[in-house]
Design an enzyme around this catalytic site. Structure first.
Site, short mmCIF file in Angstrom:
data_model
loop_
_atom_site.label_atom_id
_atom_site.label_comp_id
_atom_site.label_asym_id
_atom_site.label_seq_id
_atom_site.Cartn_x
_atom_site.Cartn_y
_atom_site.Cartn_z
N HIS A 1 48.20 49.78 42.75
CA HIS A 1 49.63 49.32 42.41
C HIS A 1 50.24 48.98 43.80
O HIS A 1 51.17 48.06 43.38
CB HIS A 1 50.32 50.57 41.84
CG HIS A 1 49.84 50.81 40.31
ND1 HIS A 1 48.47 51.05 40.13
CD2 HIS A 1 50.53 50.89 39.09
CE1 HIS A 1 48.68 51.39 38.69
NE2 HIS A 1 49.78 51.11 38.29
N HIS B 1 48.24 59.26 44.17
CA HIS B 1 47.86 58.92 45.50
C HIS B 1 48.46 59.69 46.40
O HIS B 1 49.74 60.35 46.37
CB HIS B 1 48.36 57.40 45.66
CG HIS B 1 47.80 56.33 44.81
ND1 HIS B 1 46.52 56.02 45.24
CD2 HIS B 1 47.98 55.53 44.18
CE1 HIS B 1 45.98 55.22 44.68
NE2 HIS B 1 46.94 54.93 43.69
#
EC number: 3.1.3.9
Length: 358
Positions: A118, A177
């Site tokens: 992303h 993450h």
């Protein structure tokens, strides 16, 4: 504990801090995570930019596809864990007292975590958009225009970094993450985008070149996977971990697996090549209508509306290979629609209207 374990444990502390102290911004952070979704490049950013500037639109697809391909290779090399499963399996915490990290419907990504796809996708495509916008102002020569260019430069790059930081924080907040993974993703995306600033050949690439590029990317990735599999290294090791530790099985989506992203990107690149080298594109986007703002606005509106309809097309997931084939076809249809089908239909509509008026 290893240095990587210490890095992960510090990352967990940051995630806990975000989830505790930034709860009020949860909806905004979830929204920013969606903003950074690489799929938005094909369904939102590309339709807007291609009709305004075909050079920028073409570059955007190439940057997105090659960037995501590098992201996949890096993920396979780095073997990065994701926070939501790492805290459950690490032995760094005493007495098995692992921290509690909250999960969300968009947490359970199934691929490896480093670098963040992303963050990488968001930084590379926004880098292309910002540099494209600034290229219009850098040509201004008079003193007032130079001042305006500097102000525009400061404003656009400030927006760029605000978006990147927001996307990074959102990905860390949802525990998908670690902080170092999103930082790596941002700078990797910028490097890929900058490389394509000096690659003008993509603007004149033939359909054969698109097909050759697709085959190279696919064969290299598949070959890399098979070679390591022969060495008893499973590059899909992250999928069972995601399925095991995801709080809700319904949050596991085959669309987040490593090969799903590869197939989606290859389809988009093939669709772009097919569209740009089609007679429909030459007739509509290279004809006299291409200079009309009304033509471009109609193409943008029609493209965005049509692409939203693709969201209602649900690909069956019960057979993995069928899913990949249909995903490739759907991904190829999106840029083909933007580049050739919609402009050609708008061209025919405007020509018919002009004939009636005459």
């Amino acid at each position: 504990p290893s240095k990587m374990d210490l890095l992960h444990s510090n990352g967990v502390l940051i995630i806990q801090h975000l989830q505790r102290d930034y709860r009020a911004y949860q909806d905004f952070l979830n929204f920013m995570s969606h903003v950074g979704d690489p799929r938005n490049i094909f369904s939102i950013y590309f339709p807007l930019w291609f009709q305004l500037n075909q050079v920028v639109g073409t570059k955007m697809i190439w940057v997105a596809v090659i960037g995501d391909w590098f992201n996949l290779i890096f993920k396979w090399i780095l073997f990065g864990h994701r926070p939501y499963w790492w805290v459950q399996e690490t032995m760094i915490y005493p007495n098995q007292s692992s921290p509690c990290l909250e999960q969300f419907p968009i947490t359970c990504e199934t691929g490896p975590g480093s670098p963040s796809g992303h963050a990488m996708g968001s930084s590379c495509v926004w880098y292309v958009m910002v540099t494209a916008a600034l290229s219009y102002t850098v040509r201004w020569k008079d003193k007032s225009a130079v001042t305006l260019h500097r102000l525009t430069w400061s404003f656009l790059w400030s927006i760029f970094w605000i978006i990147q930081i927001s996307v990074c924080i959102s990905r860390v907040f949802i525990a998908t993450h670690f902080p170092h993974q999103v930082i790596l993703g941002v700078f990797a995306g910028i490097l890929v985008a900058e490389a394509f600033e000096h690659t003008p050949a993509i603007q004149t690439a033939s359909l054969r070149m698109y097909i050759k590029t697709n085959l190279f990317l696919f064969i290299f990735a598949l070959g890399f996977y098979l070679v390591l599999k022969l060495l008893d290294i499973d590059l899909l090791w992250s999928v069972p971990k995601a399925k095991k530790w995801c709080a809700n099985p319904d949050w596991i989506n085959i669309d987040t697996t490593p090969f799903a992203g590869l197939v989606r990107n290859l389809g988009a690149l093939f669709g772009l090549g097919l569209g740009i080298n089609s007679e429909m594109f030459i007739t509509s986007c290279k004809g006299k209508n291409s200079c009309r703002m009304s033509f471009r606005v109609l193409c943008i509106a029609a493209s965005l509306a049509t692409l939203q309809l693709y969201n209602f097309v649900k690909i069956p997931t019960h057979t993995e290979y069928l899913f990949y084939i249909l995903s490739f076809c759907k991904s190829a249809a999106m840029p083909l629609t933007v580049v050739a089908l919609v402009p050609y239909c708008v061209h025919l509509l405007m020509r018919t209207t002009e004939k009636k008026l005459n």
